[in-house]
Write an enzyme that holds these catalytic residues in place. Structure first.
Site, mmCIF file in Angstrom:
data_model
loop_
_atom_site.group_PDB
_atom_site.id
_atom_site.type_symbol
_atom_site.label_atom_id
_atom_site.label_comp_id
_atom_site.label_asym_id
_atom_site.label_seq_id
_atom_site.Cartn_x
_atom_site.Cartn_y
_atom_site.Cartn_z
ATOM 1 N N LYS A 13 6.362 4.850 -1.305
ATOM 2 C CA LYS A 13 6.484 6.158 -0.648
ATOM 3 C C LYS A 13 6.414 6.032 0.875
ATOM 4 C CE LYS A 13 3.128 8.955 -1.719
ATOM 5 N NZ LYS A 13 2.345 9.537 -0.622
ATOM 6 N N ARG A 88 -2.431 18.264 -1.458
ATOM 7 C CA ARG A 88 -3.050 17.367 -2.413
ATOM 8 C C ARG A 88 -3.672 18.136 -3.575
ATOM 9 N NH1 ARG A 88 -7.547 14.174 -2.780
ATOM 10 N NH2 ARG A 88 -7.101 12.054 -3.452
ATOM 11 N N ARG A 127 1.251 -8.873 -7.599
ATOM 12 C CA ARG A 127 0.890 -9.141 -6.206
ATOM 13 C C ARG A 127 -0.137 -10.262 -6.112
ATOM 14 N NH1 ARG A 127 0.507 -3.862 -2.507
ATOM 15 N NH2 ARG A 127 -1.440 -3.470 -3.620
ATOM 16 N N ARG A 160 -5.771 -9.644 -5.999
ATOM 17 C CA ARG A 160 -6.855 -8.833 -5.444
ATOM 18 C C ARG A 160 -7.483 -7.985 -6.544
ATOM 19 N NH1 ARG A 160 -4.709 -5.678 -0.411
ATOM 20 N NH2 ARG A 160 -3.915 -4.481 -2.164
ATOM 21 N N ARG A 171 -5.954 4.460 -11.233
ATOM 22 C CA ARG A 171 -5.381 5.141 -10.057
ATOM 23 C C ARG A 171 -4.179 5.985 -10.457
ATOM 24 N NH1 ARG A 171 -4.016 0.421 -6.496
ATOM 25 N NH2 ARG A 171 -2.875 1.868 -5.189
#
Ligand SMILES: [Zn+2]
Length: 220
Positions: A13, A88, A127, A160, A171
């Protein structure tokens, strides 16, 4: 031209916000940057927000709404603007709608970057980061030259903690719970969904097309 950009974590985004800002010559405003700017400038709102955050509190809708109203009144927003990360909550969407009406501004173009959760999980769990120089790799799209090793210093790459599947799923759940009601409030006829699973330049083209169509429809 007022654009609202919604999309799940890891969908790119931020990159799209930059593309859109350049293409349509409008500022891309994220709430994080806005907060920092207000706090640095030491405005009344900024001081209020920093004192709340210093006490470990959450800055309420009223302050966020007021900051956005103030930010979009600046001269650089005269030709339009893009908001990333706002509204939000549904009450923020209601307040924002009232601000636009007060200022005689048009309804926003609501863009929803749609990416299946499984694709985001696959991307994000791929990642890896170099513990030495902090460079980020992606086993799918930007792998290191030698498997498991940083190109720059040869250190062993690590995943990570934030990129573990359970963390990412959590999330994504939080994102859907928060964003679903906002998109529902704007209504399916107002929300323009774009397939965010394509390559970034293809996504950018698809969004630009949607925005141009919305601008034409608005001008009619
Ligand atoms: Zn490195």
């Amino acid at each position: 031209m007022i654009l609202l950009l919604f999309g799940p974590p890891g969908c790119g985004k931020g990159t799209q916000a930059v593309f859109l800002a350049e293409r349509f010559h409008i500022p891309a405003i994220s709430t994080g940057e806005m907060f920092r700017a207000e706090c640095q400038a030491g405005t009344e709102l900024g001081q209020l927000a920093s004192s709340i955050m210093a006490k470990g509190g959450l800055v309420g809708d009223e302050i966020v709404d007021a900051m956005v109203a103030s930010r979009i009144s600046r001269p650089d927003c005269a030709g339009g603007f893009l908001l990333d990360g706002y509204p939000r909550t549904v009450p923020q969407a209601v307040a924002f709608s009232a601000v636009l009406q007060q200022k005689g501004l048009p309804n926003p173009v609501v863009i929803h970057l749609n990416v299946p959760d499984d694709l985001l999980v696959a991307r994000l769990t791929a990642r890896r980061q170099c513990p030495q120089c902090k460079r980020i790799y992606n086993l799918l799209s930007q792998p290191p030259k030698v498997a498991g090793q940083c190109d720059d210093d040869g250190a062993a790459l690590m995943a990570r903690e934030d990129d573990r599947e359970a963390v990412i799923r959590q999330r994504l759940r939080a994102y859907h719970e928060l964003t679903g009601p906002i998109l529902a409030w704007y209504g399916s006829s107002a929300v323009r969904s774009v397939d965010g699973g394509m390559a970034p330049d293809q996504v950018a083209r698809a969004i630009a097309l949607v925005v141009e169509e919305a601008a034409k429809a608005g001008a009619r």
